[in-house]
Scaffold this active site. Structure first.
Site, PDB file in Angstrom:
ATOM      1  N   HIS A 257      -6.086  -1.126 -12.116  1.00  0.00           N
ATOM      2  CA  HIS A 257      -4.782  -1.739 -12.533  1.00  0.00           C
ATOM      3  C   HIS A 257      -4.764  -1.684 -14.090  1.00  0.00           C
ATOM      4  CE1 HIS A 257      -3.926  -4.299  -8.699  1.00  0.00           C
ATOM      5  NE2 HIS A 257      -3.954  -2.970  -8.381  1.00  0.00           N
TER       6      HIS A 257
ATOM      7  N   GLU B   2      -6.683  -0.233   0.771  1.00  0.00           N
ATOM      8  CA  GLU B   2      -6.122   0.999   0.527  1.00  0.00           C
ATOM      9  C   GLU B   2      -7.178   2.336   1.278  1.00  0.00           C
ATOM     10  OE1 GLU B   2      -3.821   1.377  -1.000  1.00  0.00           O
ATOM     11  OE2 GLU B   2      -3.160  -0.402  -2.190  1.00  0.00           O
TER      12      GLU B   2
ATOM     13  N   HIS C 199       2.284   0.020 -10.709  1.00  0.00           N
ATOM     14  CA  HIS C 199       1.095  -0.616  -9.970  1.00  0.00           C
ATOM     15  C   HIS C 199      -0.100  -0.236 -10.489  1.00  0.00           C
ATOM     16  CE1 HIS C 199      -0.824  -1.296  -5.987  1.00  0.00           C
ATOM     17  NE2 HIS C 199      -1.811  -1.179  -6.812  1.00  0.00           N
TER      18      HIS C 199
ATOM     19  N   GLU D 126      -9.039  14.261 -27.440  1.00  0.00           N
ATOM     20  CA  GLU D 126      -9.825  14.567 -26.372  1.00  0.00           C
ATOM     21  C   GLU D 126      -9.019  14.732 -24.980  1.00  0.00           C
ATOM     22  OE1 GLU D 126     -13.811  13.766 -26.152  1.00  0.00           O
ATOM     23  OE2 GLU D 126     -13.089  15.198 -27.567  1.00  0.00           O
TER      24      GLU D 126
HETATM   25  O1  2HA Z   1      -6.824  -4.160  -3.310  1.00  0.00           O
HETATM   26  O2  2HA Z   1      -5.243  -3.200  -5.769  1.00  0.00           O
HETATM   27  O3  2HA Z   1      -3.659  -1.473  -4.373  1.00  0.00           O
HETATM   28  C1  2HA Z   1      -6.190  -4.459  -4.182  1.00  0.00           C
HETATM   29  C2  2HA Z   1      -5.071  -3.353  -4.674  1.00  0.00           C
HETATM   30  C3  2HA Z   1      -4.305  -2.873  -3.977  1.00  0.00           C
HETATM   31 ZN    ZN Z   2      -3.781  -1.881  -6.768  1.00  0.00          ZN
END
Ligand code: 2HA
Ligand code: ZN
Length: 272
Positions: free
Chosen positions: A141, A116, A210, A169
């Site tokens: 995540h 990323e 995601h 908050e």
């Molecule tokens: O690197 O979270 O978005 C693993 C991830 C990709």
């Molecule tokens: Zn990710």
């Protein structure tokens, strides 16, 4: 030379990746973090003239040329950073050609930086333009935020309003709200450009189905920002499970809150 394991950013990275793993927000190789470092501090812990290897980038990093970053590795597990920081983390310098990075420390098994990197570096460029003190970009995540992207209306306005309404908050911690992106291919320049574009106005960007991106001046601030939004999403989950909202924080309450804490809620999402 000081011991790199005593270097504060490395210690902070170990601590935050351990916390993110413990919280269940970074399973397997999920998540990635980039941390902008001060050259003079880096020079105290490594020989910055010794380049281990040069790694190409698929985008223009001109605005970051010569800058140093501590970066989690591609395919590495946050779970393992603490026991083997030198394999799971790396220190990079954006090369003068602006299309590659020089690896100066880390990824000891021959690894490379997070997939990323485009979203991270483009976000750093965008944030530094609006806040020269920005240092950290963090992706994870976060479970309840991720779940909410399946069940909640996917507009930045509706999402931000709901998160603000879940904990008093929230409006104080992220008055600009959150930006919600549609599903896009991870690791691509396209998602990097969309994230960076959102980062011009927001420090929190949701990637539908995601996870979340956060930006801030320190590891603590960035983690705290994500943690606050994630807590609101968790409360939302409980509120839904308990049968839905029966009463809520009113617009009047929000106005009083904004006044008390000296924050200006995003004008597109809330009229003061
Ligand atoms: O690197 O979270 O978005 C693993 C991830 C990709
Ligand atoms: Zn990710």
């Amino acid at each position: 030379m000081k011991n790199i394991l005593q270097y504060k950013p490395v210690q902070e990275m170990i601590e935050v990746t351990s916390n993110l793993y413990r919280l269940g927000w970074d399973e397997r190789n999920g998540g990635n973090i980039t941390y902008l470092l001060e050259e003079k501090d880096v020079q105290e812990v490594i020989d910055t003239k010794k380049i281990i290897c040069n790694i190409p980038m698929s985008f223009d990093g001109q605005a970051l040329a010569g800058k140093y970053f501590l970066v989690t590795g591609s395919g590495k597990y946050f779970k393992n950073v603490k026991s083997d920081p030198e394999n799971n983390l790396g220190i990079l310098r954006v090369a003068e050609d602006a299309h590659s990075v020089d690896l100066l420390w880390g990824y000891s098994d021959g690894g490379v930086p997070t997939s990323e990197l485009p979203a991270h570096f483009m976000s750093h460029i965008a944030r530094l333009e609006v806040d020269p003190e920005n240092k950290v970009v963090m992706h994870c995540h976060a479970t309840h935020l991720l779940a909410m992207t399946f069940t909640h209306e996917l507009t930045s306005k509706a999402f931000s309003r709901t998160l603000w309404e879940m904990c008093t908050e929230c409006l104080v911690v992220f008055p600009e709200g959150v930006s919600v992106l549609p599903w896009l291919i991870p690791g691509s320049n396209e998602i990097g450009e969309a994230t960076a574009d959102a980062m011009k106005n927001f420090r929190l960007v949701l990637w539908s189905f995601h996870g979340v991106y956060g930006a801030g001046r320190s590891i603590d601030e960035t983690f705290g920002l994500i943690e606050t939004a994630e807590k609101a999403a968790e409360v939302y989950t409980y509120v839904k499970a308990q049968g839905g909202v029966k009463q809520k924080i009113s617009d009047e309450n929000f106005k009083e809150l904004a006044k008390q804490f000296g924050v200006t809620p995003n004008k597109d999402f809330f009229k003061i």
